[in-house]
Design a protein around this motif. Structure first.
Motif, PDB file in Angstrom:
ATOM      1  N   TYR A   5       0.849  -1.192   0.000  1.00  0.00           N
ATOM      2  CA  TYR A   5       0.000   0.000   0.000  1.00  0.00           C
ATOM      3  C   TYR A   5       0.881   1.237   0.000  1.00  0.00           C
ATOM      4  O   TYR A   5       2.106   1.160   0.181  1.00  0.00           O
ATOM      5  CB  TYR A   5      -0.942   0.011   1.203  1.00  0.00           C
ATOM      6  CG  TYR A   5      -0.255  -0.026   2.556  1.00  0.00           C
ATOM      7  CD1 TYR A   5       0.064   1.135   3.244  1.00  0.00           C
ATOM      8  CD2 TYR A   5       0.070  -1.248   3.152  1.00  0.00           C
ATOM      9  CE1 TYR A   5       0.693   1.091   4.475  1.00  0.00           C
ATOM     10  CE2 TYR A   5       0.702  -1.301   4.375  1.00  0.00           C
ATOM     11  CZ  TYR A   5       1.008  -0.127   5.040  1.00  0.00           C
ATOM     12  OH  TYR A   5       1.632  -0.166   6.252  1.00  0.00           O
ATOM     13  N   VAL A   6       0.249   2.384  -0.223  1.00  0.00           N
ATOM     14  CA  VAL A   6       0.939   3.669  -0.140  1.00  0.00           C
ATOM     15  C   VAL A   6       0.192   4.538   0.857  1.00  0.00           C
ATOM     16  O   VAL A   6      -0.985   4.870   0.655  1.00  0.00           O
ATOM     17  CB  VAL A   6       1.019   4.373  -1.513  1.00  0.00           C
ATOM     18  CG1 VAL A   6       1.506   5.810  -1.348  1.00  0.00           C
ATOM     19  CG2 VAL A   6       1.961   3.618  -2.440  1.00  0.00           C
ATOM     20  N   ALA A   7       0.851   4.888   1.954  1.00  0.00           N
ATOM     21  CA  ALA A   7       0.273   5.814   2.928  1.00  0.00           C
ATOM     22  C   ALA A   7       0.434   7.234   2.397  1.00  0.00           C
ATOM     23  O   ALA A   7       1.490   7.589   1.856  1.00  0.00           O
ATOM     24  CB  ALA A   7       0.968   5.666   4.276  1.00  0.00           C
ATOM     25  N   ILE A   8      -0.611   8.043   2.556  1.00  0.00           N
ATOM     26  CA  ILE A   8      -0.610   9.388   1.996  1.00  0.00           C
ATOM     27  C   ILE A   8      -1.185  10.378   2.991  1.00  0.00           C
ATOM     28  O   ILE A   8      -2.109  10.049   3.753  1.00  0.00           O
ATOM     29  CB  ILE A   8      -1.405   9.415   0.664  1.00  0.00           C
ATOM     30  CG1 ILE A   8      -1.306  10.782  -0.021  1.00  0.00           C
ATOM     31  CG2 ILE A   8      -2.867   9.026   0.886  1.00  0.00           C
ATOM     32  CD1 ILE A   8      -1.837  10.778  -1.457  1.00  0.00           C
ATOM     33  N   ASP A   9      -0.620  11.573   3.011  1.00  0.00           N
ATOM     34  CA  ASP A   9      -1.139  12.637   3.870  1.00  0.00           C
ATOM     35  C   ASP A   9      -0.987  13.971   3.160  1.00  0.00           C
ATOM     36  O   ASP A   9       0.060  14.255   2.561  1.00  0.00           O
ATOM     37  CB  ASP A   9      -0.392  12.687   5.203  1.00  0.00           C
ATOM     38  CG  ASP A   9      -0.943  13.773   6.114  1.00  0.00           C
ATOM     39  OD1 ASP A   9      -1.978  13.517   6.765  1.00  0.00           O
ATOM     40  OD2 ASP A   9      -0.372  14.879   6.146  1.00  0.00           O
ATOM     41  N   PHE A  10      -2.040  14.778   3.210  1.00  0.00           N
ATOM     42  CA  PHE A  10      -2.008  16.136   2.661  1.00  0.00           C
ATOM     43  C   PHE A  10      -2.122  17.165   3.773  1.00  0.00           C
ATOM     44  O   PHE A  10      -2.785  16.939   4.779  1.00  0.00           O
ATOM     45  CB  PHE A  10      -3.195  16.368   1.710  1.00  0.00           C
ATOM     46  CG  PHE A  10      -3.101  15.657   0.396  1.00  0.00           C
ATOM     47  CD1 PHE A  10      -2.283  16.136  -0.621  1.00  0.00           C
ATOM     48  CD2 PHE A  10      -3.850  14.513   0.165  1.00  0.00           C
ATOM     49  CE1 PHE A  10      -2.202  15.480  -1.833  1.00  0.00           C
ATOM     50  CE2 PHE A  10      -3.780  13.850  -1.054  1.00  0.00           C
ATOM     51  CZ  PHE A  10      -2.957  14.336  -2.054  1.00  0.00           C
ATOM     52  N   GLU A  11      -1.484  18.299   3.551  1.00  0.00           N
ATOM     53  CA  GLU A  11      -1.757  19.511   4.327  1.00  0.00           C
ATOM     54  C   GLU A  11      -2.390  20.502   3.365  1.00  0.00           C
ATOM     55  O   GLU A  11      -2.065  20.516   2.172  1.00  0.00           O
ATOM     56  CB  GLU A  11      -0.477  20.081   4.930  1.00  0.00           C
ATOM     57  CG  GLU A  11       0.273  19.137   5.859  1.00  0.00           C
ATOM     58  CD  GLU A  11      -0.532  18.703   7.070  1.00  0.00           C
ATOM     59  OE1 GLU A  11      -1.358  19.519   7.566  1.00  0.00           O
ATOM     60  OE2 GLU A  11      -0.356  17.562   7.515  1.00  0.00           O
TER      61      GLU A  11
END
Length: 200
Positions: A5-11
């Protein structure tokens, strides 16, 4: 199937879902982190004000993104990094909403990415007073990270899924979804707004 999987986070720059100003990405293959990436994003016109509230949270200001590429230029890189892997985010509705909103604001098709929510997984895995990212990450043995820095948050999210998979004896995301009752969803475009008609 392996645990990929690919963990993703946006600000975001402000309350607009289209105002992504930073992204962090962590690629996990066979249950191990194999790659990381993060970069700044110039929010699209009309969504590019930096609110004092948001800046206080993540520390990013307008000057930081002056030389950054915009969403339309960066989406291909994001999708290339993710490949065919499921995207995982803590409170995935927010992060998927950013992709959906930024695509809508820039006239791009929303990618039909599959996604999974580590917040929902944490609620089915741990008994905590709060399931916010720092608390859930601490339960997974990942603490002392800089919350609201996109890459650090993505690393924390990746750690939660790795730990939860081990706890549930899940070999891949599908097995973890089955064990926790958390759905794997597919990202869809933002619903078109129905025009308001006035009698006249």
């Amino acid at each position: 199937m392996p645990l990929d999987y690919v963990a993703i986070d946006f600000e975001t720059a402000n309350s607009s879902s289209a105002s992504a100003c930073s992204v962090g990405l962590v690629k996990v293959h066979d249950g191990a982190i194999i790659d990381k990436a993060n970069w700044l994003i110039k929010p699209p016109f009309g969504h590019d004000d930096f609110s004092e509230w948001n800046t206080r949270i993540h520390g990013i200001v307008r000057d930081d993104v002056i030389d950054a590429l915009g969403w339309a230029d960066q989406l291909p890189d994001l999708l290339a990094f993710a490949g065919d892997d499921i995207l995982v985010a803590h409170n995935a509705g927010f992060d998927m909403g950013v992709i959906r909103g930024a695509c809508a604001a820039t006239g791009l098709d929303t990618p039909p990415s599959r996604y999974f929510c580590s917040l929902q997984v944490a609620r089915k895995t741990y008994t905590l007073d709060s399931y916010r990212l720092p608390m859930a990450a601490m339960a997974a043995g990942f603490d002392d990270f800089e919350h609201h820095q996109a890459l650090a948050d993505a690393e924390a999210c990746a750690a939660i899924i790795l730990h939860a998979a081990k706890r549930h004896g899940a070999a891949d995301i599908s097995e973890l979804a089955a064990a926790t009752g958390v759905r794997i969803n597919v990202l869809r475009p933002a619903a078109a707004k129905t025009p308001v008609r006035f009698a006249g």
